[in-house]
Design a protein around this motif. Structure first.
Motif, PDB file in Angstrom:
ATOM      1  N   VAL A  56      -4.384   2.975 -43.353  1.00 36.28           N
ATOM      2  CA  VAL A  56      -3.596   3.594 -42.281  1.00 36.28           C
ATOM      3  C   VAL A  56      -4.303   4.834 -41.751  1.00 36.28           C
ATOM      4  O   VAL A  56      -4.501   4.997 -40.541  1.00 36.28           O
ATOM      5  CB  VAL A  56      -2.175   3.940 -42.791  1.00 36.28           C
ATOM      6  N   ALA A  57      -4.670   5.727 -42.653  1.00 33.68           N
ATOM      7  CA  ALA A  57      -5.312   6.981 -42.238  1.00 33.68           C
ATOM      8  C   ALA A  57      -6.623   6.701 -41.514  1.00 33.68           C
ATOM      9  O   ALA A  57      -6.881   7.264 -40.441  1.00 33.68           O
ATOM     10  CB  ALA A  57      -5.538   7.881 -43.453  1.00 33.68           C
ATOM     11  N   ASP A  58      -7.473   5.843 -42.085  1.00 30.87           N
ATOM     12  CA  ASP A  58      -8.763   5.548 -41.459  1.00 30.87           C
ATOM     13  C   ASP A  58      -8.601   4.925 -40.076  1.00 30.87           C
ATOM     14  O   ASP A  58      -9.368   5.235 -39.155  1.00 30.87           O
ATOM     15  CB  ASP A  58      -9.600   4.629 -42.345  1.00 30.87           C
ATOM     16  N   SER A  59      -7.609   4.049 -39.916  1.00 30.48           N
ATOM     17  CA  SER A  59      -7.381   3.426 -38.606  1.00 30.48           C
ATOM     18  C   SER A  59      -7.038   4.478 -37.559  1.00 30.48           C
ATOM     19  O   SER A  59      -7.550   4.438 -36.430  1.00 30.48           O
ATOM     20  CB  SER A  59      -6.256   2.403 -38.693  1.00 30.48           C
ATOM     21  N   LEU A  60      -6.178   5.418 -37.920  1.00 26.68           N
ATOM     22  CA  LEU A  60      -5.789   6.469 -36.970  1.00 26.68           C
ATOM     23  C   LEU A  60      -6.923   7.457 -36.740  1.00 26.68           C
ATOM     24  O   LEU A  60      -7.165   7.878 -35.602  1.00 26.68           O
ATOM     25  CB  LEU A  60      -4.526   7.167 -37.457  1.00 26.68           C
ATOM     26  N   ILE A  61      -7.645   7.799 -37.774  1.00 25.77           N
ATOM     27  CA  ILE A  61      -8.782   8.720 -37.627  1.00 25.77           C
ATOM     28  C   ILE A  61      -9.809   8.116 -36.680  1.00 25.77           C
ATOM     29  O   ILE A  61     -10.294   8.782 -35.763  1.00 25.77           O
ATOM     30  CB  ILE A  61      -9.399   9.042 -39.008  1.00 25.77           C
ATOM     31  N   GLN A  62     -10.144   6.842 -36.881  1.00 19.67           N
ATOM     32  CA  GLN A  62     -11.125   6.190 -36.009  1.00 19.67           C
ATOM     33  C   GLN A  62     -10.643   6.148 -34.563  1.00 19.67           C
ATOM     34  O   GLN A  62     -11.433   6.315 -33.639  1.00 19.67           O
ATOM     35  CB  GLN A  62     -11.421   4.778 -36.508  1.00 19.67           C
ATOM     36  N   ARG A  63      -9.348   5.962 -34.371  1.00 17.70           N
ATOM     37  CA  ARG A  63      -8.817   5.896 -33.007  1.00 17.70           C
ATOM     38  C   ARG A  63      -8.968   7.233 -32.275  1.00 17.70           C
ATOM     39  O   ARG A  63      -9.222   7.272 -31.077  1.00 17.70           O
ATOM     40  CB  ARG A  63      -7.349   5.478 -33.024  1.00 17.70           C
ATOM     41  N   TYR A  64      -8.793   8.352 -32.989  1.00 19.43           N
ATOM     42  CA  TYR A  64      -8.735   9.659 -32.327  1.00 19.43           C
ATOM     43  C   TYR A  64      -9.941  10.559 -32.554  1.00 19.43           C
ATOM     44  O   TYR A  64     -10.001  11.641 -31.975  1.00 19.43           O
ATOM     45  CB  TYR A  64      -7.454  10.381 -32.760  1.00 19.43           C
ATOM     46  N   VAL A  65     -10.921  10.112 -33.326  1.00 27.49           N
ATOM     47  CA  VAL A  65     -12.037  10.994 -33.669  1.00 27.49           C
ATOM     48  C   VAL A  65     -12.814  11.466 -32.435  1.00 27.49           C
ATOM     49  O   VAL A  65     -13.286  12.596 -32.396  1.00 27.49           O
ATOM     50  CB  VAL A  65     -12.972  10.344 -34.730  1.00 27.49           C
ATOM     51  N   GLU A  66     -12.934  10.644 -31.421  1.00 26.69           N
ATOM     52  CA  GLU A  66     -13.674  11.042 -30.221  1.00 26.69           C
ATOM     53  C   GLU A  66     -12.753  11.225 -29.016  1.00 26.69           C
ATOM     54  O   GLU A  66     -13.210  11.240 -27.882  1.00 26.69           O
ATOM     55  CB  GLU A  66     -14.769  10.020 -29.921  1.00 26.69           C
ATOM     56  N   SER A  67     -11.475  11.402 -29.265  1.00 26.90           N
ATOM     57  CA  SER A  67     -10.500  11.591 -28.183  1.00 26.90           C
ATOM     58  C   SER A  67     -10.449  13.064 -27.782  1.00 26.90           C
ATOM     59  O   SER A  67     -10.954  13.925 -28.498  1.00 26.90           O
ATOM     60  CB  SER A  67      -9.106  11.144 -28.650  1.00 26.90           C
ATOM     61  N   PRO A  68      -9.813  13.367 -26.658  1.00 27.59           N
ATOM     62  CA  PRO A  68      -9.668  14.763 -26.241  1.00 27.59           C
ATOM     63  C   PRO A  68      -8.512  15.499 -26.936  1.00 27.59           C
ATOM     64  O   PRO A  68      -8.163  16.611 -26.544  1.00 27.59           O
ATOM     65  CB  PRO A  68      -9.418  14.643 -24.737  1.00 27.59           C
ATOM     66  N   VAL A  69      -7.935  14.906 -27.980  1.00 27.04           N
ATOM     67  CA  VAL A  69      -6.832  15.539 -28.701  1.00 27.04           C
ATOM     68  C   VAL A  69      -7.283  16.895 -29.244  1.00 27.04           C
ATOM     69  O   VAL A  69      -8.337  17.000 -29.870  1.00 27.04           O
ATOM     70  CB  VAL A  69      -6.347  14.627 -29.854  1.00 27.04           C
ATOM     71  N   THR A  70      -6.459  17.920 -28.996  1.00 25.86           N
ATOM     72  CA  THR A  70      -6.767  19.261 -29.511  1.00 25.86           C
ATOM     73  C   THR A  70      -5.834  19.665 -30.647  1.00 25.86           C
ATOM     74  O   THR A  70      -6.154  20.572 -31.409  1.00 25.86           O
ATOM     75  CB  THR A  70      -6.668  20.325 -28.400  1.00 25.86           C
TER      76      THR A  70
ATOM     77  N   TYR B  30      -6.425  17.446 -40.971  1.00 25.23           N
ATOM     78  CA  TYR B  30      -7.533  17.794 -41.856  1.00 25.23           C
ATOM     79  C   TYR B  30      -8.794  17.010 -41.488  1.00 25.23           C
ATOM     80  O   TYR B  30      -9.866  17.584 -41.287  1.00 25.23           O
ATOM     81  CB  TYR B  30      -7.139  17.537 -43.313  1.00 25.23           C
ATOM     82  N   GLU B  31      -8.668  15.695 -41.396  1.00 17.54           N
ATOM     83  CA  GLU B  31      -9.831  14.844 -41.144  1.00 17.54           C
ATOM     84  C   GLU B  31     -10.433  15.053 -39.754  1.00 17.54           C
ATOM     85  O   GLU B  31     -11.640  14.927 -39.579  1.00 17.54           O
ATOM     86  CB  GLU B  31      -9.479  13.376 -41.352  1.00 17.54           C
ATOM     87  N   LEU B  32      -9.591  15.336 -38.776  1.00 22.21           N
ATOM     88  CA  LEU B  32     -10.076  15.533 -37.402  1.00 22.21           C
ATOM     89  C   LEU B  32     -10.363  17.006 -37.096  1.00 22.21           C
ATOM     90  O   LEU B  32     -10.801  17.325 -35.991  1.00 22.21           O
ATOM     91  CB  LEU B  32      -9.062  14.970 -36.404  1.00 22.21           C
ATOM     92  N   ASN B  33     -10.083  17.873 -38.065  1.00 22.68           N
ATOM     93  CA  ASN B  33     -10.293  19.308 -37.916  1.00 22.68           C
ATOM     94  C   ASN B  33      -9.544  19.863 -36.701  1.00 22.68           C
ATOM     95  O   ASN B  33     -10.107  20.556 -35.855  1.00 22.68           O
ATOM     96  CB  ASN B  33     -11.793  19.635 -37.838  1.00 22.68           C
ATOM     97  N   LYS B  34      -8.253  19.527 -36.642  1.00 26.81           N
ATOM     98  CA  LYS B  34      -7.376  19.956 -35.542  1.00 26.81           C
ATOM     99  C   LYS B  34      -6.206  20.748 -36.111  1.00 26.81           C
ATOM    100  O   LYS B  34      -5.764  20.500 -37.231  1.00 26.81           O
ATOM    101  CB  LYS B  34      -6.819  18.752 -34.771  1.00 26.81           C
ATOM    102  N   PRO B  35      -5.660  21.678 -35.321  1.00 26.99           N
ATOM    103  CA  PRO B  35      -4.458  22.391 -35.777  1.00 26.99           C
ATOM    104  C   PRO B  35      -3.278  21.431 -35.908  1.00 26.99           C
ATOM    105  O   PRO B  35      -3.132  20.507 -35.115  1.00 26.99           O
ATOM    106  CB  PRO B  35      -4.194  23.403 -34.650  1.00 26.99           C
TER     107      PRO B  35
END
Length: 181
Positions: free
Chosen positions: A41-55, A73-78
């Motif tokens: 679950v976590a890896d699927s979501l991380i892969q989806r958003y790792v290169e997104s403009p999510v801040t 934590y994984e995406l280094n986002k607040p």
């Protein structure tokens, strides 16, 4: 690791008649008890958003906090917490919403977001969409934008994902349960 929707769905326990008769609660605790499934679950979501403009990762009270913390934590986002009323200690904005059980309120700290921020809203499931839409209104009041509303589970028969999409917000879920399932 390859995503396996069957594995995810098989670890979500249906609990008929909880919290009231006529409702089938979708319990994710067995999913969290499986390290393999949780990583999937976590890896699927991380892969989806790792290169997104999510801040920012906006986690919705309370089960959204579990996965929200991992993604932040994984995406280094607040991590921004959208809490039930009365749970946050500082100056808050509040928004009402309807659930399949009644009416409730959600809050966010007034200084949590600013103009230009792109927020991924995250919870365990999309049911009626009320909580997601209330959180989206709070994001908007703070001048930020919702990038997407994401969850592990969609309950399409309750119409929430359609309401969220009709509000102009993209949705993403890893699996769906029809009422009969």
């Amino acid at each position: 690791m390859i995503f396996d929707e069957f594995t995810i769905k098989s670890l979500i326990r249906p609990v008929p008649g909880f919290p009231k008769e006529g409702v089938t609660f979708r319990d994710i605790t067995p999913l969290y008890q499986s390290p393999r499934a949780m990583r999937m679950v976590a890896d699927s979501l991380i892969q989806r958003y790792v290169e997104s403009p999510v801040t920012h990762i906006g986690a919705i009270d309370a089960r959204g906090f579990l996965l929200g913390a991992v993604l932040a934590y994984e995406l280094n986002k607040p991590l921004i917490l959208f809490r039930k009323a009365g749970k946050l200690p500082a100056d808050c904005l509040r928004e009402a919403y309807s659930t399949e059980y009644g009416e409730a309120h959600i809050e966010v700290h007034r200084d949590a977001l600013k103009e230009g921020d792109q927020v991924l809203l995250l919870d365990d499931l999309i049911a009626t969409g009320g909580t997601f839409l209330a959180a989206a209104r709070l994001v908007s009041q703070l001048g930020a934008e919702v990038y997407e509303a994401a969850a592990i589970i969609d309950l399409p028969d309750l119409g929430g994902s359609r309401l969220i999409q009709d509000a102009g917000i993209a949705t993403f879920t890893l699996c769906a349960f029809e009422e009969a399932e």
